[in-house]
Design an enzyme around this catalytic site. Structure first.
Site, PDB file in Angstrom:
ATOM      1  N   ARG A  66       0.821  -1.118   0.130  1.00 21.56           N
ATOM      2  CA  ARG A  66       0.024   0.166  -0.028  1.00 21.56           C
ATOM      3  C   ARG A  66       0.993   0.947   0.004  1.00 21.56           C
ATOM      4  O   ARG A  66       1.942   1.596   1.066  1.00 21.56           O
ATOM      5  CB  ARG A  66      -1.514   0.182   1.392  1.00 21.56           C
ATOM      6  CG  ARG A  66      -2.230   1.273   1.044  1.00 21.56           C
ATOM      7  CD  ARG A  66      -2.619   0.623   2.422  1.00 21.56           C
ATOM      8  NE  ARG A  66      -3.632   2.164   3.267  1.00 21.56           N
ATOM      9  CZ  ARG A  66      -5.105   2.082   2.123  1.00 21.56           C
ATOM     10  NH1 ARG A  66      -5.002   1.005   2.105  1.00 21.56           N
ATOM     11  NH2 ARG A  66      -5.362   3.550   3.261  1.00 21.56           N
ATOM     12  N   HIS A  73      -6.936   0.877  -6.418  1.00 26.50           N
ATOM     13  CA  HIS A  73      -7.043   0.437  -5.500  1.00 26.50           C
ATOM     14  C   HIS A  73      -7.302  -1.065  -5.876  1.00 26.50           C
ATOM     15  O   HIS A  73      -8.804  -0.945  -5.956  1.00 26.50           O
ATOM     16  CB  HIS A  73      -8.052   0.651  -4.685  1.00 26.50           C
ATOM     17  CG  HIS A  73      -8.132   0.863  -3.259  1.00 26.50           C
ATOM     18  ND1 HIS A  73      -7.679  -0.559  -3.016  1.00 26.50           N
ATOM     19  CD2 HIS A  73      -8.498   1.037  -2.291  1.00 26.50           C
ATOM     20  CE1 HIS A  73      -7.792  -0.746  -1.373  1.00 26.50           C
ATOM     21  NE2 HIS A  73      -8.506   0.794  -1.029  1.00 26.50           N
ATOM     22  N   GLN A 108      -9.751  -3.389  -3.577  1.00 30.04           N
ATOM     23  CA  GLN A 108     -11.269  -2.931  -2.897  1.00 30.04           C
ATOM     24  C   GLN A 108     -12.600  -2.871  -4.176  1.00 30.04           C
ATOM     25  O   GLN A 108     -13.612  -3.618  -4.037  1.00 30.04           O
ATOM     26  CB  GLN A 108     -11.174  -2.050  -2.630  1.00 30.04           C
ATOM     27  CG  GLN A 108     -13.291  -0.303  -1.780  1.00 30.04           C
ATOM     28  CD  GLN A 108     -12.873  -1.223  -0.943  1.00 30.04           C
ATOM     29  OE1 GLN A 108     -12.714  -1.232  -0.210  1.00 30.04           O
ATOM     30  NE2 GLN A 108     -14.291  -1.564  -1.143  1.00 30.04           N
ATOM     31  N   ASP A 123     -17.585   7.754  -2.292  1.00 34.81           N
ATOM     32  CA  ASP A 123     -16.175   7.517  -1.705  1.00 34.81           C
ATOM     33  C   ASP A 123     -15.481   9.604  -1.090  1.00 34.81           C
ATOM     34  O   ASP A 123     -16.479  10.514  -1.038  1.00 34.81           O
ATOM     35  CB  ASP A 123     -14.802   7.558  -2.834  1.00 34.81           C
ATOM     36  CG  ASP A 123     -13.520   7.398  -1.227  1.00 34.81           C
ATOM     37  OD1 ASP A 123     -13.601   6.507  -0.196  1.00 34.81           O
ATOM     38  OD2 ASP A 123     -12.253   7.609  -2.344  1.00 34.81           O
ATOM     39  N   CYS A 136     -16.431   2.608   0.014  1.00 35.31           N
ATOM     40  CA  CYS A 136     -15.177   1.810   0.522  1.00 35.31           C
ATOM     41  C   CYS A 136     -14.504   2.252   1.836  1.00 35.31           C
ATOM     42  O   CYS A 136     -13.904   1.408   2.799  1.00 35.31           O
ATOM     43  CB  CYS A 136     -13.953   2.397   0.116  1.00 35.31           C
ATOM     44  SG  CYS A 136     -13.206   3.836  -0.435  1.00 35.31           S
ATOM     45  N   ARG A 172     -13.339  -7.261   1.925  1.00 35.21           N
ATOM     46  CA  ARG A 172     -12.252  -7.125   1.502  1.00 35.21           C
ATOM     47  C   ARG A 172     -11.290  -8.318   1.865  1.00 35.21           C
ATOM     48  O   ARG A 172     -10.960  -8.722   0.934  1.00 35.21           O
ATOM     49  CB  ARG A 172     -11.916  -5.960   2.313  1.00 35.21           C
ATOM     50  CG  ARG A 172     -12.184  -4.754   1.757  1.00 35.21           C
ATOM     51  CD  ARG A 172     -11.329  -4.349   0.303  1.00 35.21           C
ATOM     52  NE  ARG A 172     -10.027  -4.381   0.798  1.00 35.21           N
ATOM     53  CZ  ARG A 172      -8.940  -3.378   1.524  1.00 35.21           C
ATOM     54  NH1 ARG A 172     -10.440  -1.761   1.271  1.00 35.21           N
ATOM     55  NH2 ARG A 172      -8.022  -2.978   1.303  1.00 35.21           N
TER      56      ARG A 172
END
Length: 310
Positions: free
Chosen positions: A101, A128, A131, A224, A264, A292
């Site tokens: 990450r 991402h 996700q 988001d 998310c 996830r």
């Protein structure tokens, strides 16, 4: 050939379905796949703070019989005294998979270029993909078949989530709409890639500036945070700019009556989403967060199997 997951279109439509089918099976039976049996190690590196990514990868690796080596670049030589190339070569001798990450997409691409084990993008500034797999798993649970569904993402589309929704949902054969103000639109090359993919899967790609028009008849509404990490100084400007794109009960009512809401997380109520939406009956954000674990486990199992077969 070692398989990596660096951006959403690293999986074909058929491969994405394989991963999602496996994710559903692992959710029903969490210990059905144990490729990391006897404590094999997965390195999970964090250059950015994390809640869901950190927990889900740690739990997932443990479920598969492995040891999650949680690291941060500040406590290693990575990117400082030692190059990404050298770090990649060293880690490949010691771990089964590298999860990172980080900030620049170029970082994970360079890591993968020199790795002899799978590398997974756990979030960069551009994409991402983990996700999106969890989101697709959640939509499948709620709606069944993904192909032909319409999803609308509202807010800042010039970021990793905007890019990944375009690529990942187009790969799934969905109709992906993005609604954003001028100046916050997704990269043109990503839009072009998504349209190319959609032409092969039966999906479609549309970019809107009108929030109301974008949600008409949608099956899935997504947003988001408006202020991502590193953008805190822009908060006042962004709140003013994105106000039209707040997901309210009135906006949800313009989508299909059985539309679901996704985010998310972390979420900031009264900014990008109204409390009655995220905490209401159409919200599936908690299923989305849990998934996830299952989606990432499936991805790791799939990548390891494909890489070993090669």
């Amino acid at each position: 050939m070692i398989r990596h997951m660096l951006r959403d279109d690293d999986l074909t439509h058929a491969e994405q379905l394989e991963v999602l089918d496996l994710a559903a099976r692992l959710k029903r039976d969490p210990f059905a796949a144990r490729p990391l049996e006897n404590g094999k190690t997965v390195a999970v590196i964090f250059d950015k703070t994390s809640t869901r990514t950190r927990i889900s990868f740690a739990v997932g690796v443990s479920d598969m019989g492995g040891y999650p080596l949680l690291m941060d670049s500040q406590s290693s030589q990575l990117g400082g005294k030692e190059s990404i190339e050298d770090t990649s070569k060293v880690m490949s001798r010691m771990v089964e998979t590298i999860v990172w990450r980080t900030f620049a997409q170029a970082n994970v691409e360079e890591m993968a270029a020199h790795a002899s084990v799978p590398v997974i993008n756990a979030l960069t500034d551009d994409f991402h993909p983990c996700q999106i797999l969890a989101d697709l798993q959640t939509i499948r649970e709620q709606k069944g078949e993904l192909r032909g569904l319409t999803a609308t993402y509202l807010g800042d589309a010039a970021n990793n989530m905007g890019h990944s929704y375009l690529l990942g949902f187009a790969t799934a054969g969905m109709n992906i709409r993005v609604a954003c103000p001028e100046g916050y639109q997704p990269r043109e090359d990503i839009v072009a890639d998504a349209k190319r993919i959609a032409a092969t899967t039966g999906g479609s790609v549309e970019i809107f500036t009108d929030a109301s028009a974008s949600v008409q008849g949608a099956d899935v509404i997504i947003t988001d945070t408006w202020v991502s990490m590193g953008q805190e100084s822009e908060k006042a400007e962004r709140v003013a700019t994105f106000g039209e794109y707040r997901v309210t009960g009135e906006l949800m009512a313009q989508a299909k009556s059985d539309a679901i809401f996704m985010h998310c997380l972390p979420a900031y109520r009264e900014y990008e989403v109204a409390p009655e939406v995220i905490d209401g009956p159409q919200s599936v954000v908690w299923d989305e967060a849990e998934n996830r674990i299952h989606a990432q486990k499936a991805l790791m199992v799939w990548l390891l199997a494909k890489s070993q077969a090669a």
